[in-house]
Design an enzyme around this catalytic site. Structure first.
Site, mmCIF file in Angstrom:
data_model
loop_
_atom_site.group_PDB
_atom_site.id
_atom_site.type_symbol
_atom_site.label_atom_id
_atom_site.label_comp_id
_atom_site.label_asym_id
_atom_site.label_seq_id
_atom_site.Cartn_x
_atom_site.Cartn_y
_atom_site.Cartn_z
ATOM 1 C CG ASP A 116 -0.764 4.118 5.291
ATOM 2 O OD1 ASP A 116 0.116 4.689 5.972
ATOM 3 O OD2 ASP A 116 -1.955 4.041 5.651
ATOM 4 N NE ARG A 129 -0.783 4.902 8.741
ATOM 5 C CZ ARG A 129 -2.028 4.554 9.087
ATOM 6 N NH1 ARG A 129 -2.418 4.689 10.340
ATOM 7 N NH2 ARG A 129 -2.862 4.093 8.193
ATOM 8 C CB CYS A 179 -0.910 -0.005 1.222
ATOM 9 S SG CYS A 179 -2.073 1.386 1.240
ATOM 10 C CG HIS A 202 -1.410 -1.054 5.920
ATOM 11 N ND1 HIS A 202 -2.003 -0.076 6.680
ATOM 12 C CD2 HIS A 202 -1.567 -0.672 4.633
ATOM 13 C CE1 HIS A 202 -2.478 0.859 5.880
ATOM 14 N NE2 HIS A 202 -2.231 0.536 4.630
ATOM 15 C CB CYS A 230 -5.590 -0.619 4.650
ATOM 16 S SG CYS A 230 -5.280 -0.100 2.950
HETATM 17 CO CO CO Z 1 -3.402 1.175 3.028
#
Ligand code: CO
Length: 213
Positions: free
Chosen positions: A44, A46, A42, A98, A101
């Site tokens: 993302d 993080r 992803c 994750h 998400c």
């Molecule tokens: Co995500």
């Protein structure tokens, strides 16, 4: 100093550190890549691929998008898979989702999200395929976590549907496809133990592209 300029300072410091541990590090990196892994994860902010895997530059070929989707008509993802399997000859293809998400959560919301609709449709399709199991989970957070896992597994299945993966596996025994989930709250990786060989057999009953050309 504007905040983004700090990045150039960070970069210089990192180069110094890498050179201190191995003076030829960048020279060797410059000679080419030979990664064993393709990681599809992803976007993302993080989720930091190399850090969570504990690997250095050059060890993993990376593709990231919203909610680690593998779409048959996404030229970007398909190019990454074809190039890394056919030419880099990666031994393992990893789909890593994750928990928490945002993309998966958005797909669970009953609303029009504009250009995101066709992308999130891929995740709604995962929900539809596993509706009975997901609807039987009463706790919303647990249902959300389970959809994150099922999304990873279905994207692994989508990778197996490609001709390049079927052919290379039949010819060389590689790549093996893995499904992982990263837990943001603990930093730990969870292996979903995706049953690659049996899934491949099952998928090839309908999506057999292992022959020709
Ligand atoms: Co995500």
């Amino acid at each position: 100093m504007p905040k983004y300029k700090q990045i150039f300072e960070n970069n210089k410091k990192w180069v110094e550190e890498m050179n201190a541990s191995d003076n030829d590090f960048f020279k060797k990196l410059n000679e080419g890549q030979d990664p064993d892994y393709l990681y599809i994860g992803c976007s993302d902010s993080r989720v930091s691929t190399e850090q969570l895997m504990g690997v250095k530059p050059g060890e993993v070929f990376v593709h990231r998008n919203i909610a680690n989707v593998v779409s048959n008509i996404d030229l970007n993802t398909m190019s990454v898979i074809n190039y890394s399997v056919k030419f880099l000859k990666v031994k393992h293809v990893i789909v890593c989702g994750h928990y928490n998400c945002g993309g998966v959560k958005a797909a669970m919301q009953p609303q029009d999200l504009g250009i995101l609709n066709p992308w999130l449709r891929n995740i709604r399709d995962v929900y539809r395929l596993h509706k009975a199991e997901l609807n039987s989970i009463t706790d919303e957070q647990e249902r959300y976590n389970r959809l994150v896992e099922l999304n990873v597994e279905e994207q692994c299945v989508n990778i197996i549907k490609t001709a390049v993966v079927q052919k290379h596996y039949l010819q060389t025994g590689y790549p093996i496809v893995h499904g992982w989930v990263w837990d943001i709250s603990t930093g730990l990786l969870k292996d979903l133990n995706f049953d690659f060989e049996n899934k491949l057999k099952e998928i090839r009953e309908v999506y057999d592209l292992g022959h020709g050309q």
